[in-house]
Scaffold this motif. Structure first.
Motif, PDB file in Angstrom:
ATOM      1  N   ARG A   1       0.856  -1.187   0.000  1.00 37.02           N
ATOM      2  CA  ARG A   1       0.000   0.000   0.000  1.00 37.02           C
ATOM      3  C   ARG A   1       0.888   1.232   0.000  1.00 37.02           C
ATOM      4  O   ARG A   1       1.745   1.376   0.868  1.00 37.02           O
TER       5      ARG A   1
ATOM      6  N   GLY B   1      -7.375  10.322   8.558  1.00 35.31           N
ATOM      7  CA  GLY B   1      -6.565  11.164   7.689  1.00 35.31           C
ATOM      8  C   GLY B   1      -5.093  10.819   7.670  1.00 35.31           C
ATOM      9  O   GLY B   1      -4.273  11.613   7.191  1.00 35.31           O
ATOM     10  N   ILE B   2      -4.719   9.634   8.150  1.00 35.48           N
ATOM     11  CA  ILE B   2      -3.321   9.194   8.162  1.00 35.48           C
ATOM     12  C   ILE B   2      -3.092   8.232   7.001  1.00 35.48           C
ATOM     13  O   ILE B   2      -3.784   7.213   6.883  1.00 35.48           O
ATOM     14  N   ASP B   3      -2.128   8.549   6.157  1.00 35.82           N
ATOM     15  CA  ASP B   3      -1.862   7.774   4.938  1.00 35.82           C
ATOM     16  C   ASP B   3      -0.614   6.920   5.150  1.00 35.82           C
ATOM     17  O   ASP B   3       0.514   7.408   5.066  1.00 35.82           O
TER      18      ASP B   3
ATOM     19  N   GLY C   1       1.757   5.150   0.564  1.00 36.39           N
ATOM     20  CA  GLY C   1       1.298   6.189   1.475  1.00 36.39           C
ATOM     21  C   GLY C   1       2.366   7.244   1.646  1.00 36.39           C
ATOM     22  O   GLY C   1       3.518   7.055   1.244  1.00 36.39           O
ATOM     23  N   LYS C   2       2.011   8.353   2.288  1.00 41.90           N
ATOM     24  CA  LYS C   2       2.950   9.471   2.391  1.00 41.90           C
ATOM     25  C   LYS C   2       3.290   9.884   3.817  1.00 41.90           C
ATOM     26  O   LYS C   2       4.221  10.655   4.030  1.00 41.90           O
ATOM     27  N   ASP C   3       2.552   9.380   4.817  1.00 41.60           N
ATOM     28  CA  ASP C   3       2.721   9.886   6.177  1.00 41.60           C
ATOM     29  C   ASP C   3       3.621   9.028   7.056  1.00 41.60           C
ATOM     30  O   ASP C   3       4.296   9.543   7.947  1.00 41.60           O
TER      31      ASP C   3
ATOM     32  N   ALA D   1      -3.810   0.195   8.593  1.00 37.84           N
ATOM     33  CA  ALA D   1      -3.739   1.296   7.620  1.00 37.84           C
ATOM     34  C   ALA D   1      -5.135   1.763   7.215  1.00 37.84           C
ATOM     35  O   ALA D   1      -5.376   2.965   7.055  1.00 37.84           O
ATOM     36  N   ARG D   2      -6.057   0.817   7.066  1.00 36.74           N
ATOM     37  CA  ARG D   2      -7.425   1.197   6.713  1.00 36.74           C
ATOM     38  C   ARG D   2      -8.097   1.974   7.849  1.00 36.74           C
ATOM     39  O   ARG D   2      -8.853   2.919   7.613  1.00 36.74           O
TER      40      ARG D   2
ATOM     41  N   THR E   1       8.359   9.265   3.692  1.00 32.98           N
ATOM     42  CA  THR E   1       7.386   9.493   4.773  1.00 32.98           C
ATOM     43  C   THR E   1       8.004  10.141   6.011  1.00 32.98           C
ATOM     44  O   THR E   1       7.315  10.845   6.748  1.00 32.98           O
TER      45      THR E   1
ATOM     46  N   GLU F   1       2.054   3.844   4.404  1.00 33.34           N
ATOM     47  CA  GLU F   1       2.648   2.954   3.392  1.00 33.34           C
ATOM     48  C   GLU F   1       2.991   1.635   4.068  1.00 33.34           C
ATOM     49  O   GLU F   1       3.610   1.626   5.138  1.00 33.34           O
TER      50      GLU F   1
ATOM     51  N   GLU G   1      -6.596   5.480   7.950  1.00 33.80           N
ATOM     52  CA  GLU G   1      -7.056   6.318   6.840  1.00 33.80           C
ATOM     53  C   GLU G   1      -8.289   7.117   7.235  1.00 33.80           C
ATOM     54  O   GLU G   1      -8.484   8.252   6.781  1.00 33.80           O
TER      55      GLU G   1
END
Length: 339
Positions: free
Chosen positions: A211, A239-241, A213-215, A232-233, A265, A243, A236
């Motif tokens: 997955r 608002g936390i992305d 993600g950036k955070d 991770a889901r 990240t 990887e 999300e």
């Protein structure tokens, strides 16, 4: 021809073994209950009917004996696949694994290869108690001379198994019993995947970004990939992305993919079902800090099993195993959002 058919991890492993046995007569399988029973975790189901007792050999309950025999067969030109029913049983045969299989290529100056696969079941969560529930990734990864892989899904299991069988080095293939897709043991839905019918290999030492993600970067493997994806889901929604990286192999370890992700990240959480001290979690964090501590915007977090024997009691066992909630909590800490 490729296919969209879905296979469980156990079926993917058995298919990979069958394909290699059909093309290479030097490949054979042995272990406890791997013949008529098909392996208690299904990894050898159907092989006896196709290949017979000469190439699918049920053994006595003597891990030292049959793993030692596997080393000898490998050095004599065969490609044995030996099942150590539970990884916890390594204690009775570690001399054969580490002083023979892992070292003999080195001791012989490269003149003797040991193309042997030791496949073994790992993982807890099923009240199997302290002698049938460990993961022990770091135990084998720590000892030089062996490659170590741990798939999280059927596609990877088939490709990594084929690569392991063809490799000229000993490979420890660590499959999580809870990912096998057995009727009597719950498995995450994502563990069963589309698997091509033809043979293919996956290279060792190449992690997969499950997955993007950036955070924050979540690094893990085996069963914990699915727990990390659940986390991770959940993150999300806040608002936390995140990887998520599936290492797939411990030896070799794909440090480059980890570093690239953390450079993006700035935050790192490492999750492992093995014990916390002296383990994979520390190795991954050290790999980042040694390369460039400036990549990290916050202290890294690691989540693993406390240094206690795996409890038999189900509530106690679930308490010590990482899960989506504890992974999410560790992630929030490194993001400064704990509460």
């Amino acid at each position: 021809m490729s296919s969209n058919r879905q296979l469980t991890v156990s079926r993917a492993m058995a298919e990979a073994i069958a394909l290699e046995m059909r093309t290479d007569p030097s490949v054979f399988v042995m272990g406890e209950d791997i013949g008529t029973y098909g392996g208690i975790f299904g990894a050898t189901a159907g092989l006896l009917d196709e290949f017979g007792e000469e190439r699918v050999r049920d053994t006595p309950i003597s891990e030292t004996g049959f793993i030692g025999a596997g080393v000898g067969a490998a050095m004599a030109g065969m490609r044995p696949i030996v099942e150590l029913m539970f990884v916890d049983f390594f204690g009775v045969c570690m001399d054969s694994i580490y002083n023979l299989a892992a070292k003999n290529t080195y001791f012989s100056g490269g003149n003797c290869k040991v193309p042997m696969v030791i496949m073994t079941a790992t993982g807890g969560g099923y009240s199997d108690a302290g002698q049938h529930s460990q993961t022990l990734h770091a135990t084998f990864a720590h000892l030089p001379g062996m490659k170590v892989v741990a798939p999280s899904n059927a596609y990877d299991a088939k490709g990594l198994m084929a690569a392991a069988i063809r490799d000229d080095s000993p490979v420890v293939f660590m499959f999580h019993k809870g990912l096998q897709g057995l009727a009597w043991m719950a498995s995450p839905e994502e563990a069963a995947t589309a698997v091509p019918e033809e043979a293919y290999t996956l290279p060792f030492g190449e992690a997969r970004v499950v997955r993007a993600g950036k955070d924050v970067t979540l690094v893990t493997l085996s069963m914990m990939v699915h727990r990390a994806m659940d986390a991770a889901r959940a993150l999300e929604k806040d608002g936390i992305d995140a990887e998520v990286i599936d290492l797939r192999s411990l030896v070799p370890l794909d440090r480059e993919t980890i570093l690239q992700s953390v450079a993006k990240t700035g935050r790192l959480v490492v999750v492992d079902e093995d014990y916390r001290s002296y383990g994979l979690t520390a190795e991954v964090i050290a790999s980042v800090v040694e390369k460039d501590p400036g990549l990290l915007k916050a202290p890294p977090q690691r989540l693993a099993v406390p240094d206690v024997p795996i409890p038999y009691s189900r509530p106690m066992e679930q308490f010590v195993l990482p899960n989506a909630e504890t992974i999410a909590a560790a992630t929030r800490i490194t993001l400064g959002k704990a509460g």
